[in-house]
Design an enzyme around this catalytic site. Sequence first.
Site, PDB file in Angstrom:
ATOM      1  N   CYS A 114      -2.271   2.130   8.633  1.00  0.00           N
ATOM      2  CA  CYS A 114      -2.026   3.244   7.728  1.00  0.00           C
ATOM      3  C   CYS A 114      -3.271   3.729   7.004  1.00  0.00           C
ATOM      4  O   CYS A 114      -3.981   2.952   6.366  1.00  0.00           O
ATOM      5  CB  CYS A 114      -0.959   2.842   6.715  1.00  0.00           C
ATOM      6  SG  CYS A 114      -0.531   4.193   5.609  1.00  0.00           S
TER       7      CYS A 114
ATOM      8  N   CYS B  54      -1.660   3.857  -2.247  1.00  0.00           N
ATOM      9  CA  CYS B  54      -0.606   2.891  -1.934  1.00  0.00           C
ATOM     10  C   CYS B  54      -1.095   1.458  -2.122  1.00  0.00           C
ATOM     11  O   CYS B  54      -2.215   1.120  -1.727  1.00  0.00           O
ATOM     12  CB  CYS B  54      -0.140   3.086  -0.490  1.00  0.00           C
ATOM     13  SG  CYS B  54       1.247   2.022  -0.038  1.00  0.00           S
TER      14      CYS B  54
ATOM     15  N   CYS C 124      16.062  14.087   4.835  1.00  0.00           N
ATOM     16  CA  CYS C 124      15.864  12.645   5.017  1.00  0.00           C
ATOM     17  C   CYS C 124      14.813  12.188   4.017  1.00  0.00           C
ATOM     18  O   CYS C 124      13.748  12.797   3.902  1.00  0.00           O
ATOM     19  CB  CYS C 124      15.397  12.353   6.440  1.00  0.00           C
ATOM     20  SG  CYS C 124      15.047  10.603   6.771  1.00  0.00           S
TER      21      CYS C 124
ATOM     22  N   ARG D 185      13.229  10.215  18.766  1.00  0.00           N
ATOM     23  CA  ARG D 185      12.275  11.207  18.277  1.00  0.00           C
ATOM     24  C   ARG D 185      10.848  10.815  18.648  1.00  0.00           C
ATOM     25  O   ARG D 185      10.410   9.699  18.363  1.00  0.00           O
ATOM     26  CB  ARG D 185      12.388  11.326  16.756  1.00  0.00           C
ATOM     27  CG  ARG D 185      11.489  12.391  16.134  1.00  0.00           C
ATOM     28  CD  ARG D 185      11.642  12.417  14.621  1.00  0.00           C
ATOM     29  NE  ARG D 185      13.059  12.440  14.259  1.00  0.00           N
ATOM     30  CZ  ARG D 185      13.556  11.905  13.143  1.00  0.00           C
ATOM     31  NH1 ARG D 185      12.745  11.291  12.302  1.00  0.00           N
ATOM     32  NH2 ARG D 185      14.846  11.973  12.894  1.00  0.00           N
TER      33      ARG D 185
ATOM     34  N   CYS E 219      11.920  15.997   6.131  1.00  0.00           N
ATOM     35  CA  CYS E 219      11.703  14.591   5.837  1.00  0.00           C
ATOM     36  C   CYS E 219      10.765  14.480   4.638  1.00  0.00           C
ATOM     37  O   CYS E 219       9.597  14.877   4.722  1.00  0.00           O
ATOM     38  CB  CYS E 219      11.103  13.886   7.040  1.00  0.00           C
ATOM     39  SG  CYS E 219      12.117  14.051   8.536  1.00  0.00           S
TER      40      CYS E 219
ATOM     41  N   CYS F  86      17.654   5.913   9.776  1.00  0.00           N
ATOM     42  CA  CYS F  86      16.597   6.297  10.706  1.00  0.00           C
ATOM     43  C   CYS F  86      15.568   5.187  10.698  1.00  0.00           C
ATOM     44  O   CYS F  86      15.020   4.859   9.643  1.00  0.00           O
ATOM     45  CB  CYS F  86      15.985   7.631  10.262  1.00  0.00           C
ATOM     46  SG  CYS F  86      14.517   8.133  11.185  1.00  0.00           S
TER      47      CYS F  86
ATOM     48  N   CYS G  18      -0.694  -2.214   5.066  1.00  0.00           N
ATOM     49  CA  CYS G  18      -0.336  -1.991   6.469  1.00  0.00           C
ATOM     50  C   CYS G  18      -1.570  -1.576   7.273  1.00  0.00           C
ATOM     51  O   CYS G  18      -2.227  -0.581   6.959  1.00  0.00           O
ATOM     52  CB  CYS G  18       0.740  -0.924   6.570  1.00  0.00           C
ATOM     53  SG  CYS G  18       2.224  -1.299   5.602  1.00  0.00           S
TER      54      CYS G  18
END
Length: 399
Positions: A72, A65, A142, A272, A109, A202, A69
Amino acid sequence: MDLLNTLVDKGLRRELPTREEALAVLATSDDDLLDVVAAAGKVRRHWFGRRVKLNYLVNLKSGLCPEDCSYCSQRLGSSTGILKYTWLKPEQASQAAAAGLAGGAKRVCLVASGRGPTDRDVDRVAGTIKAIKEENEGVEVCACLGLLSDGQAERLREAGADAYNHNLNTSESTYGDITTTHTYADRVDTVTKAHAAGLSACSGLIAGMGESDEDLVDVVYSLRELDPDSVPVNFLIPVEGTPLAKEWNLTPQRCLRILAMVRFVCPDVEVRIAGGREVHLRTMQPLALNLANSIFLGDYLTTEGQAGKADLEMIADAGFEVEGAGEVTLPEHRATAGGGCGSHESAGCGSHEGAGCGSHEGGGVCGTTVPAAAPANEARTDLVAVRRRGAGTDLAPNA
Protein backbone atom coordinates in the site's frame (compact mmCIF):
# COMPACT_ATOMS: atom_id res chain seq x y z
CA MET A 1 -10.48 -30.66 -22.29
CA ASP A 2 -12.33 -32.78 -19.70
CA LEU A 3 -11.30 -30.41 -16.88
CA LEU A 4 -12.97 -27.42 -18.50
CA ASN A 5 -16.15 -29.32 -19.37
CA THR A 6 -16.39 -30.43 -15.74
CA LEU A 7 -15.84 -26.90 -14.46
CA VAL A 8 -18.48 -25.44 -16.78
CA ASP A 9 -21.02 -28.04 -15.64
CA LYS A 10 -20.23 -27.31 -12.00
CA GLY A 11 -20.40 -23.57 -12.56
CA LEU A 12 -23.84 -23.78 -14.13
CA ARG A 13 -25.00 -25.80 -11.10
CA ARG A 14 -23.23 -23.54 -8.56
CA GLU A 15 -21.23 -26.53 -7.43
CA LEU A 16 -17.87 -26.06 -5.73
CA PRO A 17 -14.90 -27.35 -7.77
CA THR A 18 -12.25 -29.36 -6.02
CA ARG A 19 -9.04 -27.62 -5.00
CA GLU A 20 -7.20 -29.81 -7.47
CA GLU A 21 -9.43 -28.53 -10.27
CA ALA A 22 -8.88 -24.92 -9.25
CA LEU A 23 -5.11 -25.44 -9.14
CA ALA A 24 -5.25 -27.11 -12.55
CA VAL A 25 -6.79 -23.94 -14.04
CA LEU A 26 -3.82 -21.90 -12.82
CA ALA A 27 -1.44 -24.51 -14.25
CA THR A 28 -2.87 -24.55 -17.79
CA SER A 29 -0.55 -23.70 -20.66
CA ASP A 30 -0.64 -20.63 -22.88
CA ASP A 31 -1.78 -22.93 -25.71
CA ASP A 32 -4.92 -23.73 -23.69
CA LEU A 33 -5.57 -20.17 -22.47
CA LEU A 34 -8.29 -19.27 -24.96
CA ASP A 35 -10.09 -22.52 -24.14
CA VAL A 36 -9.94 -21.61 -20.43
CA VAL A 37 -11.35 -18.13 -21.10
CA ALA A 38 -14.11 -19.56 -23.32
CA ALA A 39 -15.12 -22.09 -20.67
CA ALA A 40 -15.21 -19.58 -17.82
CA GLY A 41 -17.00 -17.19 -20.17
CA LYS A 42 -19.87 -19.65 -20.50
CA VAL A 43 -20.34 -19.55 -16.73
CA ARG A 44 -20.08 -15.75 -16.65
CA ARG A 45 -22.67 -15.32 -19.43
CA HIS A 46 -25.04 -17.85 -17.87
CA TRP A 47 -25.32 -15.81 -14.66
CA PHE A 48 -24.65 -12.26 -15.89
CA GLY A 49 -25.22 -12.17 -19.63
CA ARG A 50 -23.02 -9.61 -21.37
CA ARG A 51 -23.53 -6.86 -18.80
CA VAL A 52 -20.61 -4.99 -17.21
CA LYS A 53 -21.22 -3.15 -13.97
CA LEU A 54 -19.28 0.09 -13.52
CA ASN A 55 -18.07 1.21 -10.10
CA TYR A 56 -16.48 4.53 -9.16
CA LEU A 57 -14.01 5.18 -6.33
CA VAL A 58 -13.97 8.30 -4.16
CA ASN A 59 -10.99 8.48 -1.80
CA LEU A 60 -12.46 10.34 1.20
CA LYS A 61 -9.17 10.49 3.13
CA SER A 62 -5.82 9.79 1.51
CA GLY A 63 -2.59 8.64 3.13
CA LEU A 64 -1.79 9.21 6.82
CA CYS A 65 -2.42 5.55 7.67
CA PRO A 66 -0.97 3.81 10.77
CA GLU A 67 -1.08 0.33 9.19
CA ASP A 68 1.96 -1.29 7.56
CA CYS A 69 0.44 -3.22 4.61
CA SER A 70 3.39 -3.92 2.31
CA TYR A 71 1.46 -3.38 -0.93
CA CYS A 72 0.00 0.00 0.00
CA SER A 73 1.21 3.47 -1.00
CA GLN A 74 -0.74 4.96 1.92
CA ARG A 75 0.98 2.78 4.52
CA LEU A 76 2.78 3.93 7.64
CA GLY A 77 5.96 5.79 6.68
CA SER A 78 5.13 5.80 2.97
CA SER A 79 7.57 7.72 0.75
CA THR A 80 5.57 7.34 -2.45
CA GLY A 81 4.65 10.99 -3.02
CA ILE A 82 0.90 10.35 -3.18
CA LEU A 83 -1.77 12.92 -2.42
CA LYS A 84 -2.33 13.24 1.33
CA TYR A 85 -5.43 14.92 2.72
CA THR A 86 -7.91 14.55 5.53
CA TRP A 87 -11.67 13.99 5.20
CA LEU A 88 -13.48 15.46 2.23
CA LYS A 89 -16.63 17.40 3.06
CA PRO A 90 -19.89 15.68 2.05
CA GLU A 91 -20.47 18.15 -0.79
CA GLN A 92 -16.93 17.54 -2.10
CA ALA A 93 -17.42 13.78 -2.05
CA SER A 94 -20.84 14.11 -3.70
CA GLN A 95 -19.34 16.25 -6.46
CA ALA A 96 -16.60 13.68 -7.05
CA ALA A 97 -19.15 10.85 -7.14
CA ALA A 98 -21.29 12.72 -9.65
CA ALA A 99 -18.51 12.57 -12.24
CA GLY A 100 -18.38 8.78 -12.10
CA LEU A 101 -22.15 8.42 -12.13
CA ALA A 102 -22.35 10.66 -15.19
CA GLY A 103 -19.90 8.31 -16.88
CA GLY A 104 -22.18 5.31 -16.33
CA ALA A 105 -21.21 4.01 -12.89
CA LYS A 106 -24.04 2.62 -10.78
CA ARG A 107 -22.07 2.10 -7.57
CA VAL A 108 -19.97 4.65 -5.69
CA CYS A 109 -17.28 3.25 -3.40
CA LEU A 110 -16.38 5.57 -0.50
CA VAL A 111 -12.92 4.74 0.80
CA ALA A 112 -10.91 6.15 3.70
CA SER A 113 -7.39 5.27 4.78
CA GLY A 114 -6.74 4.13 8.33
CA ARG A 115 -7.07 1.13 10.60
CA GLY A 116 -10.78 1.64 11.05
CA PRO A 117 -13.36 4.37 11.65
CA THR A 118 -14.13 6.08 14.92
CA ASP A 119 -17.78 6.66 15.72
CA ARG A 120 -17.27 10.26 14.63
CA ASP A 121 -15.89 9.00 11.31
CA VAL A 122 -19.00 6.88 10.82
CA ASP A 123 -21.08 10.03 11.37
CA ARG A 124 -19.01 11.83 8.72
CA VAL A 125 -19.51 9.06 6.21
CA ALA A 126 -23.23 8.86 7.03
CA GLY A 127 -23.52 12.52 6.03
CA THR A 128 -21.66 11.84 2.81
CA ILE A 129 -23.88 8.88 1.96
CA LYS A 130 -26.95 11.04 2.52
CA ALA A 131 -25.58 13.80 0.30
CA ILE A 132 -24.80 11.40 -2.56
CA LYS A 133 -28.15 9.63 -2.38
CA GLU A 134 -30.11 12.89 -2.27
CA GLU A 135 -28.45 13.97 -5.51
CA ASN A 136 -28.54 10.62 -7.32
CA GLU A 137 -31.65 8.47 -7.17
CA GLY A 138 -31.01 4.74 -7.20
CA VAL A 139 -27.24 4.92 -6.73
CA GLU A 140 -25.56 2.12 -4.79
CA VAL A 141 -23.08 3.19 -2.12
CA CYS A 142 -20.36 0.91 -0.78
CA ALA A 143 -18.31 2.01 2.24
CA CYS A 144 -14.72 0.92 2.76
CA LEU A 145 -13.40 2.32 6.02
CA GLY A 146 -11.26 -0.44 7.51
CA LEU A 147 -11.86 -2.67 10.51
CA LEU A 148 -15.32 -2.21 12.02
CA SER A 149 -16.19 -2.09 15.70
CA ASP A 150 -19.42 -3.52 17.09
CA GLY A 151 -22.47 -1.60 15.92
CA GLN A 152 -20.74 0.40 13.20
CA ALA A 153 -21.95 -1.76 10.32
CA GLU A 154 -25.53 -1.33 11.55
CA ARG A 155 -25.08 2.45 11.69
CA LEU A 156 -23.76 2.54 8.14
CA ARG A 157 -26.72 0.48 6.98
CA GLU A 158 -29.12 2.86 8.72
CA ALA A 159 -27.34 5.78 7.02
CA GLY A 160 -28.13 4.29 3.61
CA ALA A 161 -25.02 2.27 2.77
CA ASP A 162 -25.78 -0.68 0.53
CA ALA A 163 -22.49 -2.56 0.82
CA TYR A 164 -19.23 -2.77 2.74
CA ASN A 165 -15.87 -3.75 1.32
CA HIS A 166 -13.04 -5.35 3.24
CA ASN A 167 -10.65 -7.54 1.29
CA LEU A 168 -8.91 -10.64 2.62
CA ASN A 169 -6.10 -9.92 0.14
CA THR A 170 -4.15 -13.18 0.50
CA SER A 171 -4.24 -16.56 2.21
CA GLU A 172 -4.33 -16.85 5.97
CA SER A 173 -1.00 -18.69 6.03
CA THR A 174 0.85 -15.84 4.30
CA TYR A 175 -1.06 -12.85 5.67
CA GLY A 176 1.50 -12.12 8.34
CA ASP A 177 4.16 -11.71 5.64
CA ILE A 178 2.45 -8.62 4.18
CA THR A 179 0.91 -6.97 7.27
CA THR A 180 1.82 -7.02 10.96
CA THR A 181 -0.43 -4.32 12.43
CA HIS A 182 -3.63 -6.36 12.14
CA THR A 183 -4.49 -9.98 11.44
CA TYR A 184 -6.29 -12.05 8.86
CA ALA A 185 -8.85 -12.88 11.54
CA ASP A 186 -9.52 -9.15 12.00
CA ARG A 187 -10.44 -8.90 8.33
CA VAL A 188 -12.71 -11.94 8.45
CA ASP A 189 -14.43 -10.46 11.50
CA THR A 190 -15.19 -7.20 9.67
CA VAL A 191 -16.66 -8.98 6.63
CA THR A 192 -18.79 -11.06 9.00
CA LYS A 193 -20.00 -7.92 10.82
CA ALA A 194 -20.98 -6.28 7.53
CA HIS A 195 -22.87 -9.34 6.37
CA ALA A 196 -24.67 -9.72 9.70
CA ALA A 197 -25.80 -6.08 9.58
CA GLY A 198 -27.56 -6.64 6.26
CA LEU A 199 -24.95 -4.94 4.10
CA SER A 200 -23.94 -6.56 0.84
CA ALA A 201 -20.51 -7.96 1.62
CA CYS A 202 -17.67 -7.21 -0.79
CA SER A 203 -14.34 -8.95 -0.27
CA GLY A 204 -11.54 -9.95 -2.59
CA LEU A 205 -7.83 -10.46 -3.08
CA ILE A 206 -4.59 -9.02 -4.42
CA ALA A 207 -2.60 -11.25 -6.79
CA GLY A 208 1.06 -10.78 -7.60
CA MET A 209 2.56 -10.34 -4.14
CA GLY A 210 4.80 -13.39 -4.49
CA GLU A 211 2.12 -15.87 -3.41
CA SER A 212 1.92 -19.46 -4.65
CA ASP A 213 -0.92 -21.02 -6.63
CA GLU A 214 -1.97 -22.73 -3.40
CA ASP A 215 -2.23 -19.34 -1.67
CA LEU A 216 -4.47 -18.00 -4.44
CA VAL A 217 -6.76 -21.00 -4.26
CA ASP A 218 -6.84 -20.82 -0.45
CA VAL A 219 -7.96 -17.19 -0.36
CA VAL A 220 -10.62 -17.71 -3.04
CA TYR A 221 -12.02 -20.72 -1.18
CA SER A 222 -12.02 -18.67 2.02
CA LEU A 223 -13.97 -15.98 0.20
CA ARG A 224 -16.53 -18.51 -0.95
CA GLU A 225 -16.95 -19.56 2.67
CA LEU A 226 -17.61 -15.94 3.66
CA ASP A 227 -20.31 -15.56 1.00
CA PRO A 228 -19.61 -12.05 -0.34
CA ASP A 229 -21.86 -10.76 -3.10
CA SER A 230 -18.87 -9.31 -4.94
CA VAL A 231 -15.24 -10.45 -5.20
CA PRO A 232 -12.79 -7.81 -6.44
CA VAL A 233 -9.63 -9.20 -7.99
CA ASN A 234 -6.72 -6.76 -7.68
CA PHE A 235 -3.39 -7.18 -9.42
CA LEU A 236 -0.51 -5.75 -7.40
CA ILE A 237 0.96 -2.50 -8.66
CA PRO A 238 4.48 -2.41 -7.23
CA VAL A 239 4.52 1.27 -6.34
CA GLU A 240 7.96 2.78 -5.84
CA GLY A 241 8.48 3.49 -2.14
CA THR A 242 6.59 0.39 -0.91
CA PRO A 243 8.18 -2.89 0.30
CA LEU A 244 6.73 -4.76 -2.70
CA ALA A 245 8.07 -2.33 -5.31
CA LYS A 246 10.18 -5.05 -6.94
CA GLU A 247 7.41 -7.66 -7.21
CA TRP A 248 6.65 -7.61 -10.94
CA ASN A 249 5.41 -11.20 -11.16
CA LEU A 250 2.32 -11.02 -13.35
CA THR A 251 1.72 -11.49 -17.05
CA PRO A 252 -1.58 -10.91 -18.91
CA GLN A 253 -1.93 -14.68 -19.28
CA ARG A 254 -1.44 -15.23 -15.55
CA CYS A 255 -4.06 -12.60 -14.76
CA LEU A 256 -6.58 -14.25 -17.07
CA ARG A 257 -6.03 -17.65 -15.45
CA ILE A 258 -6.56 -16.13 -12.01
CA LEU A 259 -9.82 -14.48 -13.09
CA ALA A 260 -11.00 -17.73 -14.66
CA MET A 261 -10.25 -19.66 -11.45
CA VAL A 262 -12.20 -17.12 -9.40
CA ARG A 263 -15.16 -17.37 -11.79
CA PHE A 264 -15.21 -21.17 -11.56
CA VAL A 265 -15.03 -21.14 -7.74
CA CYS A 266 -17.56 -18.28 -7.40
CA PRO A 267 -19.75 -18.72 -10.48
CA ASP A 268 -22.73 -16.53 -9.61
CA VAL A 269 -20.97 -13.73 -7.72
CA GLU A 270 -20.04 -10.30 -9.06
CA VAL A 271 -16.39 -10.74 -10.03
CA ARG A 272 -14.77 -7.32 -10.36
CA ILE A 273 -11.50 -6.53 -12.12
CA ALA A 274 -10.07 -3.94 -9.77
CA GLY A 275 -6.70 -2.20 -9.37
CA GLY A 276 -3.91 -3.15 -11.73
CA ARG A 277 -5.89 -4.24 -14.77
CA GLU A 278 -4.35 -1.58 -17.00
CA VAL A 279 -0.81 -2.33 -15.86
CA HIS A 280 -0.89 -6.13 -16.02
CA LEU A 281 -3.66 -7.09 -18.45
CA ARG A 282 -2.83 -4.18 -20.76
CA THR A 283 -4.13 -4.95 -24.27
CA MET A 284 -5.76 -8.15 -22.96
CA GLN A 285 -8.29 -6.21 -20.87
CA PRO A 286 -11.19 -6.81 -23.30
CA LEU A 287 -10.61 -10.58 -23.08
CA ALA A 288 -10.94 -10.37 -19.30
CA LEU A 289 -14.50 -9.06 -19.67
CA ASN A 290 -15.44 -12.62 -20.62
CA LEU A 291 -14.51 -13.62 -17.05
CA ALA A 292 -15.47 -10.65 -14.87
CA ASN A 293 -18.77 -8.76 -14.96
CA SER A 294 -17.63 -5.64 -13.12
CA ILE A 295 -14.83 -3.05 -13.32
CA PHE A 296 -13.85 0.31 -11.87
CA LEU A 297 -14.32 3.34 -14.08
CA GLY A 298 -11.59 5.97 -14.19
CA ASP A 299 -8.94 6.49 -11.51
CA TYR A 300 -8.13 4.51 -8.38
CA LEU A 301 -7.33 5.68 -4.87
CA THR A 302 -3.85 7.08 -5.33
CA THR A 303 -3.00 6.30 -8.95
CA GLU A 304 -4.44 7.07 -12.36
CA GLY A 305 -6.51 4.61 -14.32
CA GLN A 306 -7.33 4.27 -17.98
CA ALA A 307 -9.36 7.15 -19.37
CA GLY A 308 -13.05 6.72 -18.62
CA LYS A 309 -13.93 7.14 -22.30
CA ALA A 310 -11.48 4.36 -23.19
CA ASP A 311 -13.17 2.06 -20.64
CA LEU A 312 -16.57 2.62 -22.24
CA GLU A 313 -15.19 2.10 -25.76
CA MET A 314 -13.45 -1.09 -24.65
CA ILE A 315 -16.68 -2.51 -23.27
CA ALA A 316 -18.63 -1.71 -26.43
CA ASP A 317 -15.90 -2.92 -28.80
CA ALA A 318 -15.67 -6.25 -26.94
CA GLY A 319 -19.40 -6.83 -27.47
CA PHE A 320 -20.52 -6.10 -23.92
CA GLU A 321 -22.89 -3.47 -22.55
CA VAL A 322 -22.84 -1.24 -19.50
CA GLU A 323 -25.27 -2.42 -16.84
CA GLY A 324 -28.06 0.11 -16.37
CA ALA A 325 -28.99 1.73 -13.08
CA GLY A 326 -32.32 -0.09 -13.06
CA GLU A 327 -30.86 -3.55 -13.67
CA VAL A 328 -30.18 -5.96 -10.81
CA THR A 329 -26.58 -7.13 -10.86
CA LEU A 330 -26.92 -10.44 -9.05
CA PRO A 331 -28.84 -13.50 -10.26
CA GLU A 332 -32.35 -13.71 -8.82
CA HIS A 333 -31.57 -16.47 -6.32
CA ARG A 334 -28.80 -14.36 -4.78
CA ALA A 335 -30.56 -11.01 -5.01
CA THR A 336 -33.63 -12.32 -3.19
CA ALA A 337 -32.01 -14.70 -0.71
CA GLY A 338 -28.83 -12.78 0.05
CA GLY A 339 -26.77 -15.92 -0.35
CA GLY A 340 -23.07 -16.06 -1.15
CA CYS A 341 -21.16 -17.40 -4.13
CA GLY A 342 -23.54 -20.24 -4.84
CA SER A 343 -25.17 -20.21 -1.40
CA HIS A 344 -24.26 -22.42 1.56
CA GLU A 345 -27.01 -24.86 0.73
CA SER A 346 -25.37 -25.81 -2.55
CA ALA A 347 -21.82 -25.67 -1.16
CA GLY A 348 -21.96 -21.90 -1.81
CA CYS A 349 -18.98 -19.68 -3.03
CA GLY A 350 -11.95 -5.28 3.01
CA SER A 351 -11.16 -2.87 3.62
CA HIS A 352 -8.33 -1.02 5.17
CA GLU A 353 -7.51 1.54 2.53
CA GLY A 354 -4.81 -0.45 0.83
CA ALA A 355 -7.34 -2.49 -1.10
CA GLY A 356 -10.16 -0.02 -0.87
CA CYS A 357 -13.58 -1.01 -2.06
CA GLY A 358 -12.08 -3.72 -4.15
CA SER A 359 -9.33 -1.59 -5.58
CA HIS A 360 -5.74 -2.23 -4.60
CA GLU A 361 -4.63 1.35 -4.16
CA GLY A 362 -1.69 1.19 -6.50
CA GLY A 363 -3.68 0.29 -9.59
CA GLY A 364 -3.71 2.48 -12.63
CA VAL A 365 -2.06 3.83 -15.72
CA CYS A 366 -1.80 7.28 -17.17
CA GLY A 367 -2.68 6.31 -20.72
CA THR A 368 0.84 5.61 -21.93
CA THR A 369 1.38 3.23 -24.83
CA VAL A 370 2.79 -0.22 -24.13
CA PRO A 371 5.91 -0.76 -26.26
CA ALA A 372 5.89 -3.80 -28.51
CA ALA A 373 7.76 -6.91 -27.45
CA ALA A 374 8.20 -5.88 -23.82
CA PRO A 375 9.51 -8.81 -21.73
CA ALA A 376 6.68 -10.60 -19.94
CA ASN A 377 7.65 -9.78 -16.35
CA GLU A 378 9.67 -6.63 -16.91
CA ALA A 379 9.10 -3.84 -14.41
CA ARG A 380 6.72 -1.35 -16.03
CA THR A 381 6.97 1.66 -13.78
CA ASP A 382 6.12 3.80 -16.81
CA LEU A 383 2.56 2.49 -16.51
CA VAL A 384 2.10 3.78 -12.96
CA ALA A 385 1.19 7.43 -12.41
CA VAL A 386 0.30 8.98 -9.06
CA ARG A 387 -3.18 10.50 -9.11
CA ARG A 388 -3.07 14.31 -9.18
CA ARG A 389 -6.69 14.97 -10.19
CA GLY A 390 -10.17 14.39 -8.86
CA ALA A 391 -10.89 13.95 -5.14
CA GLY A 392 -8.60 16.03 -2.95
CA THR A 393 -7.55 18.35 -5.82
CA ASP A 394 -9.01 21.24 -7.78
CA LEU A 395 -8.73 19.36 -11.09
CA ALA A 396 -11.51 17.52 -12.88
CA PRO A 397 -11.64 13.76 -12.22
CA ASN A 398 -11.13 11.01 -14.77
CA ALA A 399 -14.56 9.55 -15.42
